[in-house]
Design an enzyme around this catalytic site. Structure first.
Site, PDB file in Angstrom:
ATOM      1  N   THR A 143       0.868  -1.183   0.000  1.00  0.00           N
ATOM      2  CA  THR A 143       0.000   0.000   0.000  1.00  0.00           C
ATOM      3  C   THR A 143       0.903   1.231   0.000  1.00  0.00           C
ATOM      4  O   THR A 143       1.340   1.669  -1.048  1.00  0.00           O
ATOM      5  CB  THR A 143      -0.967  -0.005   1.200  1.00  0.00           C
ATOM      6  OG1 THR A 143      -0.233  -0.223   2.410  1.00  0.00           O
ATOM      7  CG2 THR A 143      -2.015  -1.101   1.045  1.00  0.00           C
ATOM      8  N   THR A 178       1.022  -9.293  12.620  1.00  0.00           N
ATOM      9  CA  THR A 178       1.331  -8.043  11.950  1.00  0.00           C
ATOM     10  C   THR A 178       0.487  -7.855  10.715  1.00  0.00           C
ATOM     11  O   THR A 178      -0.056  -8.806  10.184  1.00  0.00           O
ATOM     12  CB  THR A 178       2.816  -7.990  11.572  1.00  0.00           C
ATOM     13  OG1 THR A 178       3.133  -6.704  11.092  1.00  0.00           O
ATOM     14  CG2 THR A 178       3.138  -8.994  10.494  1.00  0.00           C
TER      15      THR A 178
END
Length: 385
Positions: A143, A178
Site C-alpha cells: 500500500t 502483523t
C-alpha cells in the site's frame, strides 16, 4: 529474484482497486496443505480475517488471495457478502472448495470492494498459478510501503526453504502478529506442529513491532507448508522460520511511514518476558522517545518517563533500573557534555538501540519501531484525500 518454495505458484495482477499498480495476488499449492494463521484481536476485524479464521479450523488450506489498497472493513453484511463472493470466485477458478481459500485485505477502511473490477479480475485467474517470483508477489500486496518486503532462509540439514513476504508501514501495533505476512515453506510438517512453532516465532518477531500504536483491523499472518522438500528437523525449521520473520519484522519497522531510523529496544532484568515486552513496547511507542531519536537527542529522561508509565508494574523500582543508548549507560551513570555529543552522533545512524534493565529477575524482550517524523503526519493527513 527470490523464488517461491517448491510446490507454490502465484498469480499477480492489477484489477484497478485504486491505481495502476498490482493489487491482486493469489499464492497457492496444487492441493490443500498444512496451514496456520494468526490474526488481529481488533473488535472491528474485517471479513477477510473472519473468513480466514473459519477456513483454518482444520489446519489446511490450498491458497490465499490478497487484495491491496482496500481493507473491506466496516461495511456490514454487504462487505461480508463481497468477501464471500471473492473467495467463492477464486475457489471456482482453482477448482477447489471455498473452505480451502484464505483471504487478506489491506488499505482504506469503510469502502467496499469495487466488485465489477474484482469479478473481472477473478475471470482472468488461471487454473494453476505458475508465477514463481516472491518479489513480485510482495510488490503486489503493497500500500504505502516504499519497497517490497521479502526474506528467505534455508532449513539446516535439508533442501527445504522458508520464504516470507510482508506489507506494512502504518496502523501498526499488532495484537497478534502483523499487517499482512505470508510465510511459505516446502518443508514437510504436520498442521499442529506448524501452528505451534509459527505462533511461537510470531510472538517473538512480528508481534514485537510497532510503528504508531494503532492496531489494524486486518492484521493477518499465515504460514503454508507444501511438503515438497520432505521431512525436516523441527528445531531447524523453527530456526529458519525465526530468521525469516525477524528479517520481515525489521524491514517493516525500518519502512514505517515517514521513518528515517530503526529503533531497537531491549529490556532485560524483568519479572518475566511478558513484563519485559510490555515495558519495551511502552518505550518504543512513546512519541517523545520517537521524536528524540528523530532529532538525534540522547534525552534519556524520556525513556525513564516511558518506563514510569507502567504504573501497574509496582515491582519496578527506579533505584534498580539502568538505561542505555547503544552501549553507553546514561542512567544512573551521568554522561557529561562530551559523552552526550558522542551519543548524538550515534543517534544519527540508521539504527538506534535503547536498553533498559529493570533489576528484578531474568525476563527479557526485544521490540522494534521507528522514529516519528513530519513525513508520517503528512502521509496520514492526506491518506484518503
Amino acid at each position: 529474484m527470490t523464488p517461491l518454495p517448491t510446490g507454490f505458484g502465484a498469480h499477480i495482477a492489477n484489477i484497478g482497486i485504486k491505481d495502476g499498480t498490482d493489487d491482486f495476488v493469489i499464492i497457492g499449492a496444487d492441493g490443500p496443505v498444512p496451514a496456520a494463521g494468526v490474526f488481529t484481536k481488533s473488535r472491528f476485524a474485517g471479513p477477510s480475517v473472519e473468513i480466514s479464521r473459519e477456513h483454518l479450523s482444520d489446519g489446511l488450506a490450498r491458497a490465499i488471495v490478497i487484495v491491496s489498497k482496500n481493507a473491506n472493513v466496516a461495511n456490514g453484511p454487504a462487505g461480508r457478502a463481497d468477501a464471500d463472493e471473492l473467495v467463492a470466485g477464486v475457489a471456482d477458478r482453482l477448482g477447489c472448495p471455498a473452505t480451502e481459500i484464505l483471504v487478506a485485505s489491506t488499505g482504506v477502511i469503510g469502502r467496499r470492494y469495487p466488485m465489477e473490477r474484482v469479478r473481472a479480475g477473478i475471470a482472468h485467474i488461471p487454473e494453476r498459478a505458475i508465477e514463481r517470483s516472491a518479489d513480485d508477489a510482495a510488490a503486489g500486496i503493497m500500500t504505502t510501503d516504499t519497497h517490497a518486503k521479502v526474506a528467505s532462509a534455508d532449513v539446516a540439514g535439508s533442501s527445504a526453504r522458508v520464504v516470507g513476504i510482508a506489507k506494512g508501514v502504518g496502523m501498526i501495533e499488532p495484537d497478534m502478529a502483523t499487517m499482512i505476512a505470508v510465510i511459505l515453506t516446502d518443508a514437510e510438517i504436520e498442521p499442529v506442529e506448524l501452528d505451534r512453532r509459527f505462533r511461537r516465532v510470531v510472538d517473538r518477531t512480528l508481534n514485537c513491532v510497532s510503528i504508531d500504536t494503532d492496531t489494524s483491523t486486518s492484521d493477518t499472518a499465515v504460514a503454508l507448508a507444501s511438503g515438497a522438500a520432505g521431512p525436516v528437523d523441527g528445531d531447524a525449521f523453527e530456526a529458519a522460520l525465526h530468521t525469516v520473520c525477524l528479517d520481515l519484522t525489521k524491514q517493516i519497522a525500518r519502512d514505517g511511514e515517514g521513518a528515517q531510523t530503526l529503533i531497537e529496544v531491549v529490556v532485560t532484568g524483568a519479572r518475566d518476558d511478558a513484563q519485559a515486552k510490555r515495558v519495551a513496547k511502552t518505550i518504543v511507542n512513546s512519541p517523545l522517545v520517537k521524536t528524540a531519536v528523530h532529532g538525534a537527542d540522547p534525552n534519556w529522561g524520556r525513556v525513564a518517563m516511558a518506563i514510569g508509565k507502567c504504573s501497574g508494574d509496582t515491582d519496578i523500582d527506579q533505584e534498580r533500573v539502568t538505561i542505555r543508548f547503544g552501549d553507553t549507560e546514561v542512567y544512573p551513570t551521568q554522561v557529561d557534555d562530551g559523552g552526550l555529543a558522542e551519543l548524538s552522533i550515534y543517534m544519527r545512524g540508521e539504527t538506534v538501540g535503547i536498553g533498559a534493565d529493570l533489576g528484578i529477575a531474568d525476563g527479557t524482550a526485544t521490540v522494534w519501531g521507528c522514529d516519528l517524523t513530519d513525513g508520517y503526519v503528512r502521509i496520514n493527513a492526506d491518506y484518503t484525500t
